[in-house]
Scaffold this active site. Structure first.
Site, short mmCIF file in Angstrom:
data_model
loop_
_atom_site.label_atom_id
_atom_site.label_comp_id
_atom_site.label_asym_id
_atom_site.label_seq_id
_atom_site.Cartn_x
_atom_site.Cartn_y
_atom_site.Cartn_z
N PRO A 1 -33.71 -36.11 93.58
CA PRO A 1 -34.40 -36.76 92.92
C PRO A 1 -35.13 -35.91 91.77
CG PRO A 1 -35.73 -36.37 94.57
CD PRO A 1 -34.27 -36.07 95.25
N LYS A 2 -34.10 -35.28 90.87
CA LYS A 2 -34.51 -34.52 89.91
C LYS A 2 -34.96 -34.76 88.69
CE LYS A 2 -32.11 -30.67 92.42
NZ LYS A 2 -31.52 -29.36 92.16
N THR A 3 -36.11 -33.97 88.24
CA THR A 3 -36.37 -34.32 86.63
C THR A 3 -36.94 -33.09 86.19
OG1 THR A 3 -37.57 -35.98 85.04
CG2 THR A 3 -38.68 -35.23 87.03
#
Length: 245
Positions: free
Chosen positions: A114-116
């Site tokens: 769940p990368k940003t």
């Protein structure tokens, strides 16, 4: 370009893919981990079934990647939640913020992390190990730990890193309806712990609508660790399909 040649490429843009076709090896990866107790109702609101929660705990992590195959150095931070799937205990990755676009894109597309994008940092300041996260120009997290106060058993440190990890893989179709909705599992492998310490720690989370780490508020610090490692990320495997009929 012929049709059969298109499938030889692994990602878009076609001739300049967002990330390289490598299995990354992480060398000189440094962790600051702070486990804290939070609000049980806040946890239940964000942890997806069929995962279950036994204790209202969160692990806040800041990771400085000394060298990563295909990506080079970068820094990452986020929140992981201890969970259980049946009899197996592990962690659910709730949020991750990176300062490297290629690692962000590959983590989300090729896997399910769940990368940003964010601006984390890990450094030593006047006898304290400091981990911070800025989202844009706003500071949203500050973690501090006494620098190398007490050595930690390397086997205990490796056990912290190698628990099963669960993530959500969500891919919408062109009409906006879910095309892929899976709970997936992975596990860090080939771990070599080169340094491990524990000590006193503090964590402050500040509210931000687009970086809502503070939605899992800090009630009590449970433990802290500072780890130096080399490791490899294993491929993911689906363990639950939300679209199965």
């Amino acid at each position: 370009m012929k049709q059969h040649e298109v499938t030889r490429h692994h990602a878009t843009p076609l001739l300049n893919p967002a990330y390289p076709p490598v299995v990354p090896r992480f060398t000189h990866r440094e962790y600051l981990n702070i486990v804290y107790r939070t609000d049980p109702d806040a946890l239940r609101a964000v942890v997806p079934e069929p995962l279950e929660i036994d204790e209202p705990l969160v692990r806040f992590e800041v990771m400085r990647m000394g060298d990563v195959t295909g990506y080079g150095p970068y820094t990452e931070c986020g929140q992981a939640i201890p969970v259980r799937l049946g009899a197996e205990r592990g962690e659910y990755l709730h949020a991750m913020y990176l300062d490297n676009f290629a690692a962000t894109a590959s983590g989300r597309e090729a896997s399910a992390y769940p990368k940003t994008i964010g601006s984390p940092a890990l450094y030593v300041d006047h006898g304290a190990l400091v981990g911070v996260l800025d989202y844009g120009t706003i500071r949203v997290a500050t973690a501090t730990m006494g620098y190398k106060h007490h050595e930690l058993d390397p086997e205990e440190a490796a056990a912290q890193l190698t628990v099963p990890t669960f993530m959500l893989k969500l891919v919408p179709g062109y009409d906006g309806t879910p095309q892929v909705a899976q709970l997936v599992r992975t596990r860090i492998s080939e771990v070599a712990v080169t340094g491990a310490w524990t000590g006193p720690a503090r964590l402050q989370l500040d509210a931000h609508v687009l970086a809502p780490l503070a939605d899992l508020p800090v009630r009590e610090i449970v433990s802290a660790s500072h780890l130096l490692t080399d490791l490899t990320l294993a491929p993911v495997a689906p363990v639950h399909d939300y679209l199965a009929r």
